[in-house]
Write a protein that holds these residues in place. Structure first.
Motif, PDB file in Angstrom:
ATOM      1  N   PRO A 327       0.812  -1.232   0.000  1.00  0.00           N
ATOM      2  CA  PRO A 327       0.000   0.000   0.000  1.00  0.00           C
ATOM      3  C   PRO A 327       0.844   1.281   0.000  1.00  0.00           C
ATOM      4  CG  PRO A 327      -0.278  -1.224   2.075  1.00  0.00           C
ATOM      5  CD  PRO A 327       0.556  -2.082   1.177  1.00  0.00           C
ATOM      6  N   LEU A 328       2.065   1.221   0.539  1.00  0.00           N
ATOM      7  CA  LEU A 328       2.877   2.438   0.631  1.00  0.00           C
ATOM      8  C   LEU A 328       3.338   2.934  -0.731  1.00  0.00           C
ATOM      9  CD1 LEU A 328       5.066   1.673   3.771  1.00  0.00           C
ATOM     10  CD2 LEU A 328       3.078   3.199   3.576  1.00  0.00           C
ATOM     11  N   SER A 329       3.415   2.032  -1.718  1.00  0.00           N
ATOM     12  CA  SER A 329       3.897   2.455  -3.032  1.00  0.00           C
ATOM     13  C   SER A 329       2.770   2.425  -4.068  1.00  0.00           C
ATOM     14  CB  SER A 329       5.051   1.565  -3.481  1.00  0.00           C
ATOM     15  OG  SER A 329       4.644   0.216  -3.502  1.00  0.00           O
ATOM     16  N   LYS A 330       1.517   2.544  -3.619  1.00  0.00           N
ATOM     17  CA  LYS A 330       0.407   2.475  -4.568  1.00  0.00           C
ATOM     18  C   LYS A 330       0.415   3.643  -5.548  1.00  0.00           C
ATOM     19  CE  LYS A 330      -4.529   2.168  -5.170  1.00  0.00           C
ATOM     20  NZ  LYS A 330      -4.492   3.228  -6.190  1.00  0.00           N
ATOM     21  N   LEU A 331       0.188   3.315  -6.804  1.00  0.00           N
ATOM     22  CA  LEU A 331       0.075   4.327  -7.858  1.00  0.00           C
ATOM     23  C   LEU A 331      -1.320   4.946  -7.744  1.00  0.00           C
ATOM     24  CD1 LEU A 331       1.468   5.344 -10.539  1.00  0.00           C
ATOM     25  CD2 LEU A 331       0.464   3.357 -11.664  1.00  0.00           C
ATOM     26  N   PRO A 332      -1.411   6.294  -7.593  1.00  0.00           N
ATOM     27  CA  PRO A 332      -2.734   6.880  -7.336  1.00  0.00           C
ATOM     28  C   PRO A 332      -3.760   6.620  -8.442  1.00  0.00           C
ATOM     29  CG  PRO A 332      -0.994   8.568  -7.225  1.00  0.00           C
ATOM     30  CD  PRO A 332      -0.325   7.278  -7.577  1.00  0.00           C
ATOM     31  N   MET A 333      -3.302   6.471  -9.681  1.00  0.00           N
ATOM     32  CA  MET A 333      -4.271   6.362 -10.788  1.00  0.00           C
ATOM     33  C   MET A 333      -4.554   4.936 -11.241  1.00  0.00           C
ATOM     34  SD  MET A 333      -1.127   7.490 -11.540  1.00  0.00           S
ATOM     35  CE  MET A 333      -1.308   9.264 -11.605  1.00  0.00           C
ATOM     36  N   VAL A 334      -3.974   3.956 -10.551  1.00  0.00           N
ATOM     37  CA  VAL A 334      -4.310   2.555 -10.872  1.00  0.00           C
ATOM     38  C   VAL A 334      -4.529   1.800  -9.562  1.00  0.00           C
ATOM     39  CG1 VAL A 334      -3.589   0.416 -11.991  1.00  0.00           C
ATOM     40  CG2 VAL A 334      -2.899   2.608 -12.978  1.00  0.00           C
ATOM     41  N   THR A 335      -5.725   1.202  -9.427  1.00  0.00           N
ATOM     42  CA  THR A 335      -6.049   0.443  -8.229  1.00  0.00           C
ATOM     43  C   THR A 335      -6.168  -1.029  -8.609  1.00  0.00           C
ATOM     44  OG1 THR A 335      -7.157   2.354  -7.253  1.00  0.00           O
ATOM     45  CG2 THR A 335      -7.781   0.178  -6.388  1.00  0.00           C
ATOM     46  N   CYS A 336      -5.319  -1.858  -8.001  1.00  0.00           N
ATOM     47  CA  CYS A 336      -5.310  -3.285  -8.331  1.00  0.00           C
ATOM     48  C   CYS A 336      -6.102  -4.041  -7.269  1.00  0.00           C
ATOM     49  CB  CYS A 336      -3.880  -3.808  -8.382  1.00  0.00           C
ATOM     50  SG  CYS A 336      -2.919  -3.021  -9.694  1.00  0.00           S
ATOM     51  N   VAL A 337      -7.098  -4.793  -7.718  1.00  0.00           N
ATOM     52  CA  VAL A 337      -8.003  -5.487  -6.815  1.00  0.00           C
ATOM     53  C   VAL A 337      -7.810  -6.989  -6.970  1.00  0.00           C
ATOM     54  CG1 VAL A 337     -10.434  -5.790  -6.179  1.00  0.00           C
ATOM     55  CG2 VAL A 337      -9.686  -3.658  -7.260  1.00  0.00           C
ATOM     56  N   GLN A 338      -7.703  -7.689  -5.844  1.00  0.00           N
ATOM     57  CA  GLN A 338      -7.590  -9.145  -5.909  1.00  0.00           C
ATOM     58  C   GLN A 338      -8.929  -9.748  -6.307  1.00  0.00           C
ATOM     59  OE1 GLN A 338      -5.621  -9.746  -2.197  1.00  0.00           O
ATOM     60  NE2 GLN A 338      -3.670 -10.022  -3.254  1.00  0.00           N
ATOM     61  N   ILE A 339      -8.908 -10.608  -7.307  1.00  0.00           N
ATOM     62  CA  ILE A 339     -10.139 -11.260  -7.752  1.00  0.00           C
ATOM     63  C   ILE A 339     -10.511 -12.321  -6.712  1.00  0.00           C
ATOM     64  CG2 ILE A 339     -11.185 -12.659  -9.578  1.00  0.00           C
ATOM     65  CD1 ILE A 339      -9.126 -11.362 -11.529  1.00  0.00           C
ATOM     66  N   PRO A 340     -11.746 -12.270  -6.152  1.00  0.00           N
ATOM     67  CA  PRO A 340     -12.113 -13.267  -5.133  1.00  0.00           C
ATOM     68  C   PRO A 340     -11.974 -14.684  -5.697  1.00  0.00           C
ATOM     69  CG  PRO A 340     -13.789 -11.537  -5.300  1.00  0.00           C
ATOM     70  CD  PRO A 340     -12.825 -11.315  -6.413  1.00  0.00           C
ATOM     71  N   GLU A 341     -11.523 -15.595  -4.843  1.00  0.00           N
ATOM     72  CA  GLU A 341     -11.254 -16.999  -5.197  1.00  0.00           C
ATOM     73  C   GLU A 341     -12.338 -17.627  -6.074  1.00  0.00           C
ATOM     74  OE1 GLU A 341      -8.862 -19.427  -4.157  1.00  0.00           O
ATOM     75  OE2 GLU A 341      -7.548 -17.714  -3.676  1.00  0.00           O
ATOM     76  N   CYS A 342     -13.580 -17.436  -5.665  1.00  0.00           N
ATOM     77  CA  CYS A 342     -14.682 -18.182  -6.276  1.00  0.00           C
ATOM     78  C   CYS A 342     -15.176 -17.551  -7.589  1.00  0.00           C
ATOM     79  CB  CYS A 342     -15.829 -18.240  -5.273  1.00  0.00           C
ATOM     80  SG  CYS A 342     -16.239 -16.596  -4.648  1.00  0.00           S
ATOM     81  N   VAL A 343     -14.492 -16.500  -8.060  1.00  0.00           N
ATOM     82  CA  VAL A 343     -15.047 -15.741  -9.180  1.00  0.00           C
ATOM     83  C   VAL A 343     -14.152 -15.835 -10.418  1.00  0.00           C
ATOM     84  CG1 VAL A 343     -15.528 -13.374  -9.939  1.00  0.00           C
ATOM     85  CG2 VAL A 343     -16.274 -14.123  -7.697  1.00  0.00           C
ATOM     86  N   ASP A 344     -14.785 -15.917 -11.590  1.00  0.00           N
ATOM     87  CA  ASP A 344     -14.045 -15.883 -12.857  1.00  0.00           C
ATOM     88  C   ASP A 344     -13.884 -14.411 -13.267  1.00  0.00           C
ATOM     89  OD1 ASP A 344     -13.272 -15.749 -15.487  1.00  0.00           O
ATOM     90  OD2 ASP A 344     -14.741 -17.200 -16.226  1.00  0.00           O
ATOM     91  N   GLY A 345     -12.669 -13.914 -13.150  1.00  0.00           N
ATOM     92  CA  GLY A 345     -12.390 -12.497 -13.379  1.00  0.00           C
ATOM     93  C   GLY A 345     -12.798 -12.027 -14.766  1.00  0.00           C
ATOM     94  N   GLU A 346     -12.607 -12.867 -15.765  1.00  0.00           N
ATOM     95  CA  GLU A 346     -12.935 -12.466 -17.134  1.00  0.00           C
ATOM     96  C   GLU A 346     -14.444 -12.401 -17.344  1.00  0.00           C
ATOM     97  OE1 GLU A 346     -10.621 -11.220 -19.624  1.00  0.00           O
ATOM     98  OE2 GLU A 346      -9.876 -11.105 -17.584  1.00  0.00           O
ATOM     99  N   MET A 347     -15.185 -13.274 -16.649  1.00  0.00           N
ATOM    100  CA  MET A 347     -16.649 -13.228 -16.737  1.00  0.00           C
ATOM    101  C   MET A 347     -17.149 -11.892 -16.156  1.00  0.00           C
ATOM    102  SD  MET A 347     -19.655 -13.481 -14.932  1.00  0.00           S
ATOM    103  CE  MET A 347     -19.285 -14.248 -13.357  1.00  0.00           C
ATOM    104  N   VAL A 348     -16.547 -11.466 -15.063  1.00  0.00           N
ATOM    105  CA  VAL A 348     -16.958 -10.206 -14.427  1.00  0.00           C
ATOM    106  C   VAL A 348     -16.657  -9.031 -15.366  1.00  0.00           C
ATOM    107  CG1 VAL A 348     -16.458  -8.614 -12.509  1.00  0.00           C
ATOM    108  CG2 VAL A 348     -16.721 -11.076 -12.071  1.00  0.00           C
TER     109      VAL A 348
END
Ligand SMILES: *Cc1c(COP(=O)(O)O)cnc(C)c1O
Length: 423
Positions: A327-348
């Motif tokens: 979190p200390l080096s987060k780029l302000p204009m890009v937020t990276c979110v962990q895809i929940p285990e049970c979810v198909d990221g591409e479907m979302v």
């Protein structure tokens, strides 16, 4: 036989409008798009050369520099990176490339193609370098050139740069910075950080379409560029009489013609030595984009990017989602979110695009399928977009069977906006 002549039956292309929340390209400001529809001017028309000069003046303000040279290279950001590296790296030069994501690998590849002897340092994805490590490595390796990324869009991290330019100067190295993702969204202090050459991007925080790469470089960089030009001229006039082995020793000519900064700077100078035909409509767009950035004010713009980032993160967190990376080096204009285990990221992503008209990004290499990347850049970085995205993502995740506190994300973002406006 099939008739290959289809005549006038092709369809007119009219794109549907989208909410674009990726790390680029992002939505262009409508005033920029309007500027692109203006009539064409000849490239030596005084009205056009005046536009070129004004664009250079605005780029100096954007890069926070007094450098003589600040102008766009025609092509996507990669063309600016390649022009700077091809012009500043001579075959045999020692090049230090610190890597903390995908675009660091791109710099490595280009440095090798330029004939550099490349030394890399790598950090695990999701982290950045402690500047002290880099300063130590510069002293140890004594490179001719250091090339690195400021805002790494693949991992959503930002590398602190203060102190690195000073170390490069102490050890006689030139420092090249890829600020494609950060320029116009967070401070890029070219002169204060002693950066020798910086490459920016148009389709990210400037909200101009892709197709130009604003660059700037100082006198130290120019000296190397000009030295390579003089020898090139000498060689050219002498090739007929000189056997190859008698070619004069000294700087080697820049390999590319299109990306030769020695020629490009002559074209952007009052000499106006003809090189290529400047991209008329793209320059109208860049000029208008820069005008809008400076009218908003750089500090106000940086603050706006931070405010929407906070509201987005408040919404995502209240949905129960986790962020990726340090979190200390987060780029302000890009937020990276962990895809929940049970979810198909591409479907979302597909459902967000097709049902809600919103585009977010996936990632590359080791992060493919593991994170979504949400961009909050330039004109796309606004409250209505953030609220639409949060509401839509919540609906899609509920539909995919994720248990989450329904309705809280948008409320949390609205709270964050209220706090930001009061405080
Ligand atoms: C987007 C990006 C690039 C490449 O830009 P193009 O315009 O696609 O050539 C390079 N570096 C970084 C850090 C970027 O985010």
């Amino acid at each position: 036989m099939m008739n290959r002549v289809s005549g006038g039956s092709w369809n007119e292309f009219v794109p549907i409008s989208r909410i674009i929340m990726t790390p680029g390209p992002v939505e262009a400001d409508p005033r920029v798009l309007r500027a692109m529809s203006y009539p064409i001017l000849g490239q030596f028309d005084p009205a056009f050369t005046e536009l070129m000069n004004e664009t250079m003046g605005m780029l100096r303000e954007l890069f926070r520099t007094d450098n003589r040279w600040a102008y766009p290279v025609d092509g996507t950001s990669r063309s600016g990176i390649e022009a700077v590296m091809a012009s500043l790296i001579e075959p045999g030069d020692k090049v230090l490339v610190p890597i903390f994501g995908r675009f660091g690998h791109l710099l490595h590849e280009i440095a090798e193609r330029c004939g550099g002897r490349v030394i890399t340092l790598e950090k695990p994805w999701g982290t950045v370098f402690d500047p002290a490590e880099l300063i130590e490595a510069i002293g140890r390796e004594q490179p001719d050139v250091v090339a690195m990324v400021h805002g790494e869009t693949s991992t959503g991290r930002m590398q602190p740069l203060a102190g690195i330019g000073e170390a490069c100067r102490r050890h006689g190295a030139l420092l090249i910075i890829d600020a494609v993702a950060t320029i116009g969204g967070t401070p890029v202090d070219t002169d204060a950080w002693q950066l020798d050459a910086v490459i920016g991007g148009t389709q990210k925080c400037l909200s101009v379409p892709s197709g130009m790469a604003p660059i700037t470089y100082n006198d130290r960089a120019e000296r190397k560029i000009v030295a390579r030009k003089r020898i090139e001229r000498g060689l050219r006039s002498n090739t007929a009489s000189l056997p190859l082995q008698e070619a004069p020793p000294g700087p080697s000519p820049i390999q590319s013609n299109y990306l030769d900064l020695a020629q490009l700077q002559d074209y952007w100078s009052p000499k106006r030595l003809n090189h290529h035909t400047e991209m008329t409509s793209m320059l109208y767009a860049l000029h208008e984009g820069l005008r809008l950035v400076l009218a908003e004010g750089l500090e106000a713009r940086f603050k706006r990017h931070r405010m929407h980032e906070s509201a987005l993160m408040a919404g995502l967190t209240s949905m129960g989602l986790s962020m990726y990376g340090d979190p200390l080096s987060k780029l302000p204009m890009v937020t990276c979110v962990q895809i929940p285990e049970c979810v198909d990221g591409e479907m979302v992503r597909s459902m967000l695009l097709h049902q809600f008209g919103i585009e977010i990004a996936s990632s590359f290499g080791p992060l493919a399928g593991r994170i979504w990347r949400i961009g909050t850049m330039g004109y796309s970085c606004r409250q209505t977009n953030i609220l639409h995205l949060l509401g839509s993502l919540e609906a899609v995740l509920l539909r995919a069977g994720v248990k989450l506190p329904a309705g809280e994300a948008v409320q949390a973002a609205l709270d964050a906006y209220e706090e930001a406006r009061v405080g």
